[in-house]
Design an enzyme around this catalytic site. Sequence first.
Site, short mmCIF file in Angstrom:
data_model
loop_
_atom_site.label_atom_id
_atom_site.label_comp_id
_atom_site.label_asym_id
_atom_site.label_seq_id
_atom_site.Cartn_x
_atom_site.Cartn_y
_atom_site.Cartn_z
N HIS A 1 0.83 -1.22 0.00
CA HIS A 1 0.00 0.00 0.00
C HIS A 1 0.86 1.27 0.00
O HIS A 1 0.43 2.31 -0.46
CB HIS A 1 -0.93 0.02 1.23
CG HIS A 1 -2.01 -1.02 1.17
ND1 HIS A 1 -3.10 -0.91 0.35
CD2 HIS A 1 -2.15 -2.20 1.82
CE1 HIS A 1 -3.89 -1.97 0.50
NE2 HIS A 1 -3.33 -2.78 1.39
N ASP B 92 -7.37 -2.74 -1.16
CA ASP B 92 -8.16 -3.56 -0.24
C ASP B 92 -9.60 -3.46 -0.70
O ASP B 92 -10.16 -2.35 -0.77
CB ASP B 92 -8.02 -3.06 1.20
CG ASP B 92 -6.65 -3.41 1.79
OD1 ASP B 92 -6.01 -4.35 1.29
OD2 ASP B 92 -6.24 -2.73 2.74
N TYR C 290 -6.86 -15.86 5.95
CA TYR C 290 -5.49 -15.39 6.17
C TYR C 290 -5.56 -14.31 7.26
O TYR C 290 -6.50 -13.52 7.27
CB TYR C 290 -4.89 -14.82 4.88
CG TYR C 290 -3.45 -14.37 5.04
CD1 TYR C 290 -2.42 -15.32 5.13
CD2 TYR C 290 -3.13 -13.02 5.10
CE1 TYR C 290 -1.10 -14.91 5.28
CE2 TYR C 290 -1.81 -12.61 5.25
CZ TYR C 290 -0.81 -13.55 5.35
OH TYR C 290 0.49 -13.15 5.50
N HIS D 204 -7.39 -10.70 7.43
CA HIS D 204 -8.02 -10.47 6.12
C HIS D 204 -9.41 -11.11 5.99
O HIS D 204 -9.82 -11.47 4.89
CB HIS D 204 -7.09 -10.97 4.99
CG HIS D 204 -5.91 -10.08 4.78
ND1 HIS D 204 -4.83 -10.05 5.64
CD2 HIS D 204 -5.66 -9.14 3.84
CE1 HIS D 204 -3.96 -9.15 5.21
NE2 HIS D 204 -4.43 -8.59 4.13
N ASP E 102 -12.20 -9.56 6.59
CA ASP E 102 -13.24 -8.60 6.21
C ASP E 102 -12.93 -7.85 4.91
O ASP E 102 -13.60 -6.88 4.56
CB ASP E 102 -13.49 -7.60 7.35
CG ASP E 102 -12.23 -6.80 7.69
OD1 ASP E 102 -11.14 -7.10 7.12
OD2 ASP E 102 -12.31 -5.87 8.51
N HIS E 103 -11.89 -8.26 4.21
CA HIS E 103 -11.60 -7.64 2.91
C HIS E 103 -10.67 -8.57 2.11
O HIS E 103 -10.12 -9.52 2.66
CB HIS E 103 -10.95 -6.27 3.08
CG HIS E 103 -9.54 -6.31 3.63
ND1 HIS E 103 -9.26 -6.50 4.97
CD2 HIS E 103 -8.33 -6.18 3.01
CE1 HIS E 103 -7.94 -6.48 5.15
NE2 HIS E 103 -7.36 -6.29 3.98
N HIS F 281 -7.24 -8.31 -0.05
CA HIS F 281 -6.11 -7.47 -0.44
C HIS F 281 -5.57 -8.02 -1.77
O HIS F 281 -5.30 -9.22 -1.88
CB HIS F 281 -5.04 -7.54 0.66
CG HIS F 281 -3.70 -6.99 0.25
ND1 HIS F 281 -3.22 -5.78 0.70
CD2 HIS F 281 -2.75 -7.50 -0.58
CE1 HIS F 281 -2.02 -5.57 0.16
NE2 HIS F 281 -1.72 -6.60 -0.61
ZN ZN Z 1 -4.10 -4.54 2.03
#
Ligand code: ZN
Length: 261
Positions: A198, A205, A237, A240, A242-243, A245
């Site tokens: 990022h 994300d 993972y 992660h 809730d989104h 990447h």
């Molecule tokens: Zn990310």
Amino acid sequence: INLPLRMSRRAVVRLLIALTLMFSLASVAAVVAQPAQAAVGDGCYTWSRVPLSSGMSGADVPQLQIRVAGWMAYGEVLSIDGSFGPKTEAAVRRFQAGYGLSVDGVAGPQTLGKIVELQKNDCSPAHFAWSEVDGGCGQGGFSGGALPPDQIKENLKRAMWKAEAMRHKLGDRPINASGFRSYSCNNSIPNADPNSQHLYGRALDLTATWGTVTGGLCDIARAARYAGYNGILGPGYQYHNDHVHVDSRSSRSWAAPTCGI
Ligand code: ZN
């Protein structure tokens, strides 16, 4: 009656041969000197060389590659290298099929026209915006990261075009994105990788409000494998759930165990 220009049979044959040759040469010349097609573009970019096809190279080719790089085979990543090779051609074919255009692997007026239709004058793709990928902590300006702002923006543009492809493949359902983080932003996020993608503008994300959370996120994670992303981290993972990447790191790193990835 004597015609003023009376020709012998032999002269008539010669004249016919000459005329035939002239017409043949004219048609050959017409094929060789293909009339240039009209430029295709908008406030973001204009392709003046139309069509673009396999074997060509130049500064206009990466501008095409960036916009079809989300239309890849499983696990493939398109090099934005300015050479229209077989992978670019295959990506153009998938793009054409995906949008119901005639499939020939050549980026002509129809294909480039569709690309222009899919982008805004500020060079973001139709369904993602600079405002949503600038500054995960809301500071804005694409500054304070690991690269100069213009490079951050270039990387984000590439990431957004891949997401645009993925969104269309998933039935044009909305996907929300965040993207760039400055160092101060990244450092303020618990458990964030201190050298996160990022910081470079290479990562998004993604979240979706459709379907179940896990179902929608897993659809995105699975589709990302065909959208040219080397980095995919999703449900199952750590941090992660809730989104999803996605990023364009240099070698493949995928993990979303809940989704079977
Ligand atoms: Zn990310």
